[in-house]
Scaffold this motif. Structure first.
Motif, PDB file in Angstrom:
ATOM      1  N   LEU A 121     -56.115 -55.157  76.107  1.00  0.00           N
ATOM      2  CA  LEU A 121     -56.113 -56.624  76.145  1.00  0.00           C
ATOM      3  C   LEU A 121     -57.020 -57.201  75.062  1.00  0.00           C
ATOM      4  N   ILE A 124     -55.216 -57.249  71.684  1.00  0.00           N
ATOM      5  CA  ILE A 124     -54.251 -58.356  71.594  1.00  0.00           C
ATOM      6  C   ILE A 124     -54.989 -59.677  71.445  1.00  0.00           C
ATOM      7  N   PHE A 125     -56.079 -59.826  72.186  1.00  0.00           N
ATOM      8  CA  PHE A 125     -56.906 -61.030  72.132  1.00  0.00           C
ATOM      9  C   PHE A 125     -57.449 -61.244  70.722  1.00  0.00           C
ATOM     10  N   ARG A 207     -51.050 -64.853  72.097  1.00  0.00           N
ATOM     11  CA  ARG A 207     -51.587 -65.480  73.307  1.00  0.00           C
ATOM     12  C   ARG A 207     -50.620 -65.298  74.478  1.00  0.00           C
ATOM     13  N   LYS A 210     -50.616 -61.562  75.574  1.00  0.00           N
ATOM     14  CA  LYS A 210     -51.805 -61.219  76.358  1.00  0.00           C
ATOM     15  C   LYS A 210     -51.638 -61.628  77.822  1.00  0.00           C
ATOM     16  N   GLN A 214     -51.606 -58.834  80.591  1.00  0.00           N
ATOM     17  CA  GLN A 214     -52.692 -58.909  81.565  1.00  0.00           C
ATOM     18  C   GLN A 214     -52.149 -58.868  82.986  1.00  0.00           C
TER      19      GLN A 214
END
Length: 350
Positions: A121, A124-125, A207, A210, A214
């Motif tokens: 995560l 990707i963030f 965004r 993610k 998540q």
């Protein structure tokens, strides 16, 4: 609510206490949420909520304007290093907020598997935030926000591709004006820049990715982390991921920043303020949800793009066209329709 414990002294344990029964009342220690609400008791709930919402707008729009000023007008052309500073600040502020101020209880990483999921995560963030900051070097904030408003479109695509989740026809129809609006805005944007447009699309897609990943990775109750705890672990991982990239792509940016600070110390204030406001975005997201609801946060997010666009035009004086504003308005309308369609779809499912 924690009940007060009453301890009664046993007879014969102390001769001086045999003549009477003394009861010792130990007052209860209030839980964390009660202790933290003492601040809220000083002002009325309505005023507190209004202040939190105002802080949310200030932080969300402020970080955009500061990023734009630093990267585009001030000449600090190091978006990766700037993002790494954000992550370092989020690490420090998150530690203070959770361990010292006890805004939320501290949650621990329970397994190596969970750690790897959080690392994924974080990657990707990083991609999303770096692309978003980079786009501000080339695009006006108003156009950046118009593109960012298309997040629901990418969320629906990734949800279908990754989880095979299908939405109702009404939801998909609501996405059409989202895409149509951004096409109109792109065709009529006076300061259109292809690379800036592409990295902004990448940021928006990242965004959305993610949020889908998540929900997919942290599925079990044991692995789910509060948003503030997730930031506590993601921020230092993100900083470590970004470090080799900023050194390789942007060179010895630390030495360059120090030289700039020696020439003009105002850069130090700008960077500290920028990093602090970047953390406040996450903190106020949590506070708005806590004091209102997730739906309110969604509505505020829809309005934020329009407010940020107007404020940026007033400050930076970037040119706009009637067709561009029309396209932006159509995109925002599509996002609102999408939110309503999703809400009705969830209601029908239940």
């Amino acid at each position: 609510m924690v009940e007060a414990q009453t301890w009664t002294t046993r007879r014969g344990s102390n001769p001086r206490l045999e003549s009477n029964d003394q009861v010792l009342d130990i007052p209860a220690t209030p839980p964390g949420d009660v202790r933290n609400n003492n601040i809220g008791s000083l002002v009325s709930p309505n005023i507190l909520t209004a202040l939190i919402i105002a802080s949310w707008y200030f932080s969300n729009i402020g970080v955009l304007l500061l990023n734009k000023y630093l990267l585009s007008f001030y000449g600090y052309k190091y978006p990766i290093f700037l993002t790494m500073l954000h992550m370092i600040a989020c690490t420090g502020y998150s530690f203070l907020a959770i361990n010292w101020l006890e805004i939320v209880p501290l949650q621990h990483i329970l397994s190596r598997k969970q750690l790897f999921k959080i690392a994924a995560l974080s990657a990707i963030f990083c991609f999303s935030v770096v692309c978003g900051n980079t786009s501000l070097r080339y695009l006006p904030v108003s156009f950046n926000q118009a593109i960012g408003a298309t997040t629901p479109f990418f969320t629906a695509i990734f949800a279908f591709l990754i989880t095979c989740k299908k939405e109702s026809a009404e939801v998909y129809m609501a996405l059409l004006p989202v895409v149509l609006g951004i096409v109109l805005a792109s065709n009529s944007e006076p300061l259109f820049h292809l690379f800036g447009f592409l990295v902004c699309i990448g940021s928006t897609a990242g965004r959305a990715l993610k949020s889908v990943v998540q929900g997919l990775l942290l599925t079990s109750e044991a692995e789910k982390l509060h948003s503030m705890n997730l930031l506590l672990y993601m921020a230092p991982m993100s900083a470590m991921i970004l470090l080799p990239f900023t050194l390789y792509i942007e060179g010895n940016v630390t030495a360059i920043t120090i030289e700039k600070a020696k020439a003009n110390s105002f850069i130090v204030f700008l960077l500290l303020a920028n990093a602090t406001v970047a953390y406040l975005v996450n903190l106020t997201n949590f506070l708005v949800t806590k004091h209102t609801s997730a739906l309110t946060l969604q509505v505020l997010g829809n309005a934020k793009a329009a407010v940020a666009a107007v404020v940026s035009v007033l400050i930076f004086r970037n040119p706009v066209t009637v067709m561009g504003m029309t396209g932006f308005a159509i995109t925002i309308m599509g996002v609102v329709l999408y939110s309503e369609a999703k809400k009705r779809s969830r209601g029908t499912a239940h």
